[in-house]
Design a protein around this motif. Structure first.
Motif, PDB file in Angstrom:
ATOM      1  N   GLU A 220       0.664  -7.309  25.061  1.00 51.62           N
ATOM      2  CA  GLU A 220       0.910  -6.922  26.449  1.00 51.62           C
ATOM      3  C   GLU A 220       0.833  -8.185  27.312  1.00 51.62           C
ATOM      4  OE1 GLU A 220      -1.549  -3.611  27.709  1.00 51.62           O
ATOM      5  OE2 GLU A 220      -1.707  -2.952  25.613  1.00 51.62           O
ATOM      6  N   THR A 221       1.908  -8.441  28.061  1.00 54.85           N
ATOM      7  CA  THR A 221       1.979  -9.646  28.894  1.00 54.85           C
ATOM      8  C   THR A 221       2.293  -9.273  30.338  1.00 54.85           C
ATOM      9  OG1 THR A 221       4.355 -10.149  28.827  1.00 54.85           O
ATOM     10  CG2 THR A 221       3.082 -10.706  26.864  1.00 54.85           C
ATOM     11  N   ASP A 222       2.217 -10.250  31.220  1.00 51.77           N
ATOM     12  CA  ASP A 222       2.585 -10.029  32.626  1.00 51.77           C
ATOM     13  C   ASP A 222       4.054  -9.642  32.763  1.00 51.77           C
ATOM     14  OD1 ASP A 222       0.025 -10.775  33.254  1.00 51.77           O
ATOM     15  OD2 ASP A 222       0.550 -12.819  33.856  1.00 51.77           O
ATOM     16  N   ALA A 223       4.863 -10.006  31.773  1.00 53.43           N
ATOM     17  CA  ALA A 223       6.308  -9.747  31.847  1.00 53.43           C
ATOM     18  C   ALA A 223       6.733  -8.500  31.086  1.00 53.43           C
ATOM     19  CB  ALA A 223       7.076 -10.957  31.300  1.00 53.43           C
ATOM     20  N   GLY A 224       5.798  -7.853  30.396  1.00 51.80           N
ATOM     21  CA  GLY A 224       6.134  -6.676  29.607  1.00 51.80           C
ATOM     22  C   GLY A 224       5.488  -6.742  28.233  1.00 51.80           C
ATOM     23  N   THR A 225       5.813  -5.775  27.403  1.00 52.63           N
ATOM     24  CA  THR A 225       5.180  -5.652  26.088  1.00 52.63           C
ATOM     25  C   THR A 225       6.116  -6.110  24.975  1.00 52.63           C
ATOM     26  OG1 THR A 225       3.808  -3.799  26.842  1.00 52.63           O
ATOM     27  CG2 THR A 225       4.091  -4.046  24.464  1.00 52.63           C
ATOM     28  N   ILE A 226       5.572  -6.871  24.044  1.00 57.46           N
ATOM     29  CA  ILE A 226       6.284  -7.332  22.855  1.00 57.46           C
ATOM     30  C   ILE A 226       5.666  -6.628  21.653  1.00 57.46           C
ATOM     31  CG2 ILE A 226       6.890  -9.325  21.418  1.00 57.46           C
ATOM     32  CD1 ILE A 226       6.271 -11.069  23.960  1.00 57.46           C
ATOM     33  N   THR A 227       6.477  -5.918  20.884  1.00 56.62           N
ATOM     34  CA  THR A 227       5.987  -5.203  19.700  1.00 56.62           C
ATOM     35  C   THR A 227       6.487  -5.906  18.441  1.00 56.62           C
ATOM     36  OG1 THR A 227       6.020  -3.095  20.889  1.00 56.62           O
ATOM     37  CG2 THR A 227       5.914  -2.995  18.486  1.00 56.62           C
ATOM     38  N   LEU A 228       5.576  -6.144  17.522  1.00 58.25           N
ATOM     39  CA  LEU A 228       5.963  -6.812  16.285  1.00 58.25           C
ATOM     40  C   LEU A 228       5.336  -6.134  15.080  1.00 58.25           C
ATOM     41  CD1 LEU A 228       3.529  -9.506  15.486  1.00 58.25           C
ATOM     42  CD2 LEU A 228       3.941  -9.320  17.933  1.00 58.25           C
ATOM     43  N   ARG A 229       5.962  -6.371  13.940  1.00 57.50           N
ATOM     44  CA  ARG A 229       5.358  -5.963  12.683  1.00 57.50           C
ATOM     45  C   ARG A 229       4.781  -7.209  12.026  1.00 57.50           C
ATOM     46  NH1 ARG A 229      10.471  -4.437   8.836  1.00 57.50           N
ATOM     47  NH2 ARG A 229       8.772  -3.340   7.793  1.00 57.50           N
ATOM     48  N   VAL A 230       3.760  -7.031  11.179  1.00 61.79           N
ATOM     49  CA  VAL A 230       3.160  -8.159  10.471  1.00 61.79           C
ATOM     50  C   VAL A 230       3.310  -7.923   8.972  1.00 61.79           C
ATOM     51  CG1 VAL A 230       1.576  -8.787  12.302  1.00 61.79           C
ATOM     52  CG2 VAL A 230       0.871  -7.071  10.623  1.00 61.79           C
TER      53      VAL A 230
ATOM     54  N   GLY B 264      11.098  -5.701  22.436  1.00 60.50           N
ATOM     55  CA  GLY B 264      10.608  -6.583  23.483  1.00 60.50           C
ATOM     56  C   GLY B 264      11.207  -7.976  23.475  1.00 60.50           C
ATOM     57  N   MET B 265      12.319  -8.182  22.762  1.00 54.13           N
ATOM     58  CA  MET B 265      12.942  -9.510  22.812  1.00 54.13           C
ATOM     59  C   MET B 265      13.402  -9.890  24.222  1.00 54.13           C
ATOM     60  SD  MET B 265      12.628 -11.369  20.173  1.00 54.13           S
ATOM     61  CE  MET B 265      13.767 -12.691  20.621  1.00 54.13           C
ATOM     62  N   PRO B 266      13.812  -8.918  25.080  1.00 56.55           N
ATOM     63  CA  PRO B 266      14.100  -9.310  26.467  1.00 56.55           C
ATOM     64  C   PRO B 266      12.888  -9.933  27.164  1.00 56.55           C
ATOM     65  CG  PRO B 266      15.102  -7.185  26.000  1.00 56.55           C
ATOM     66  CD  PRO B 266      14.234  -7.522  24.819  1.00 56.55           C
ATOM     67  N   VAL B 267      11.678  -9.480  26.809  1.00 54.83           N
ATOM     68  CA  VAL B 267      10.460 -10.064  27.374  1.00 54.83           C
ATOM     69  C   VAL B 267      10.297 -11.496  26.869  1.00 54.83           C
ATOM     70  CG1 VAL B 267       7.947  -9.867  27.539  1.00 54.83           C
ATOM     71  CG2 VAL B 267       9.373  -7.801  27.541  1.00 54.83           C
ATOM     72  N   VAL B 268      10.525 -11.683  25.567  1.00 52.47           N
ATOM     73  CA  VAL B 268      10.436 -13.038  24.986  1.00 52.47           C
ATOM     74  C   VAL B 268      11.427 -13.964  25.686  1.00 52.47           C
ATOM     75  CG1 VAL B 268      10.775 -14.402  22.884  1.00 52.47           C
ATOM     76  CG2 VAL B 268       9.668 -12.155  22.749  1.00 52.47           C
ATOM     77  N   ARG B 269      12.647 -13.484  25.924  1.00 57.62           N
ATOM     78  CA  ARG B 269      13.668 -14.333  26.541  1.00 57.62           C
ATOM     79  C   ARG B 269      13.328 -14.623  28.005  1.00 57.62           C
ATOM     80  NH1 ARG B 269      16.533 -14.509  22.166  1.00 57.62           N
ATOM     81  NH2 ARG B 269      17.392 -12.659  21.156  1.00 57.62           N
ATOM     82  N   ALA B 270      12.712 -13.663  28.677  1.00 53.94           N
ATOM     83  CA  ALA B 270      12.288 -13.899  30.061  1.00 53.94           C
ATOM     84  C   ALA B 270      11.208 -14.977  30.113  1.00 53.94           C
ATOM     85  CB  ALA B 270      11.774 -12.599  30.683  1.00 53.94           C
TER      86      ALA B 270
ATOM     87  N   GLU C 249       4.543 -21.463  36.452  1.00 51.93           N
ATOM     88  CA  GLU C 249       3.734 -20.264  36.719  1.00 51.93           C
ATOM     89  C   GLU C 249       3.604 -19.493  35.405  1.00 51.93           C
ATOM     90  OE1 GLU C 249       5.331 -18.017  39.939  1.00 51.93           O
ATOM     91  OE2 GLU C 249       5.346 -19.703  41.332  1.00 51.93           O
ATOM     92  N   PRO C 250       2.652 -19.866  34.563  1.00 55.52           N
ATOM     93  CA  PRO C 250       2.557 -19.303  33.210  1.00 55.52           C
ATOM     94  C   PRO C 250       2.420 -17.778  33.201  1.00 55.52           C
ATOM     95  CG  PRO C 250       1.074 -21.167  33.471  1.00 55.52           C
ATOM     96  CD  PRO C 250       1.583 -20.829  34.834  1.00 55.52           C
ATOM     97  N   ILE C 251       3.088 -17.154  32.247  1.00 53.55           N
ATOM     98  CA  ILE C 251       2.932 -15.725  32.000  1.00 53.55           C
ATOM     99  C   ILE C 251       1.767 -15.543  31.043  1.00 53.55           C
ATOM    100  CG2 ILE C 251       4.003 -13.730  30.864  1.00 53.55           C
ATOM    101  CD1 ILE C 251       6.658 -14.652  32.083  1.00 53.55           C
ATOM    102  N   MET C 252       0.861 -14.641  31.391  1.00 59.40           N
ATOM    103  CA  MET C 252      -0.378 -14.473  30.652  1.00 59.40           C
ATOM    104  C   MET C 252      -0.279 -13.346  29.635  1.00 59.40           C
ATOM    105  SD  MET C 252      -2.003 -16.860  32.239  1.00 59.40           S
ATOM    106  CE  MET C 252      -3.725 -16.679  31.762  1.00 59.40           C
TER     107      MET C 252
END
Length: 347
Positions: free
Chosen positions: A170-180, A312-318, A332-335
């Protein structure tokens, strides 16, 4: 006897080419060239023909395409079921001498059997045989023993399984979901899960971002915390287990071999550098996926891939598109707010 040998060889290669063949050991480069599309087409067609005749097991195929004793390198492939993959100039140049016989090049040539893919780095010479000009394999610069195709599905390409553990950043720009990928990078996944559940990444920034490359988090400030892990310090790489730097791959950064700690990055490149891709010795399925989705194949084998973004790749690209300073630090770092885990839906 010398005259008889020339006459016999001329039946395959041509007398003019025989003369050049004797001089190939003492060549002086006079000019480097940029391969044009017709050069690429010529070498492609020539090596396609070579592959076809090699597969057919034709008796004189090696003598017709390969100079000297270099044909021995291809003997194991003779008569096998072969698929031509690619032939591409790495360099093209002229040597001092007859203008009809002075073109040389270095070519990467790839061919596959049903079970393996072979890569050769060839020095080639274009020689005159009467009125005809043809490319001949002059020297084998490098070769491998064949890369076996993976017996299992590439994990990054398989569907998410019901109840598979997924990770959410969960980031300031949205959520990134991944598999491990626990089975192929067990130490890396255990470290990621352990640090995340300790809250190590909570409230930390994506401190280095490069558009069309990566976004990076973890301890990046030189404070000495780069080595912090659940293992008490740096831990070893897991780089040869069939995971790749496709677009959206999640990986541990390092300072060299076996220096994984807590730095991580997510690949953000929806295209691939074809020049780099052709230099990589990759199975056809892997190379095809790189071409389809993008990524950074030149990082393979150096950094541990342990996850893959599935939403959530749009979040990664943002995040990757932020304004940065000269050190790639966001203005202005995204946290990262929190990293959590959940089970995939059973539907």
């Amino acid at each position: 006897m010398k005259k008889s040998k020339v006459v016999l060889a001329a039946g395959v290669l041509g007398a003019a080419a025989i003369i050049m063949k004797k001089k190939l050991g003492n060549e002086t480069v006079t000019k480097h060239l940029i391969p044009r599309h017709w050069d690429e087409q010529e070498i492609k067609e020539r090596l396609q023909d070579f592959t076809q005749k090699l597969a057919a097991g034709e008796e004189e195929v090696l003598e017709s395409f390969v100079l000297g004793k270099e044909g021995k390198h291809f003997t194991p492939l003779k008569g096998q079921e072969l698929t031509f993959l690619t032939a591409r100039f790495m360099s093209l140049y002229k040597i001092k001498g007859d203008s009809r016989n002075n073109l040389r090049g270095v070519v990467t040539y790839r061919v596959a059997t049903p079970k393996k893919e072979y890569t050769y780095l060839l020095q080639v010479a274009r020689l005159a045989d009467g009125e005809k000009l043809d490319w001949y394999i002059q020297k084998i610069i490098q070769q491998d023993h064949g890369i076996k195709y993976p017996n299992q599905y590439l994990l990054q390409l398989t569907p998410v399984r019901p109840n598979e553990e997924l990770c959410q950043i969960e980031t300031d720009a949205g959520t990134i979901t991944l598999r491990v990928f626990q089975q192929d990078a067990p130490k890396a996944v255990k470290n990621w899960r352990g640090l995340a559940k300790q809250g190590f990444y909570d409230g930390t920034p994506f401190a280095r971002v490069i558009k069309d490359f990566v976004i990076q988090g973890g301890a990046l400030d030189g404070s000495g915390e780069e080595a912090q892990s659940i293992y008490g310090g740096y831990f070893e790489d897991e780089v040869d287990e069939g995971l790749y730097h496709f677009d959206g791959a999640v990986c541990f950064g390092n300072h060299g071999p076996n220096t994984n700690g807590n730095q991580f990055y997510i690949v953000e490149r929806n295209h691939v550098d074809q020049e780099q891709l052709y230099r990589m010795n990759l199975p056809l399925k892997v190379r095809s996926h790189y071409e389809a989705v993008g990524g950074i194949p030149e990082l393979d084998g150096r950094y541990t891939v342990f996850g893959q973004v599935i939403e959530g790749m749009p979040v990664v690209r943002a995040i990757a598109s932020q304004m940065t300073d000269e050190k790639d630090a966001p203005l202005e770092p995204i946290m990262i707010q929190k990293i959590s885990f959940k089970k995939a839906s059973q539907n």
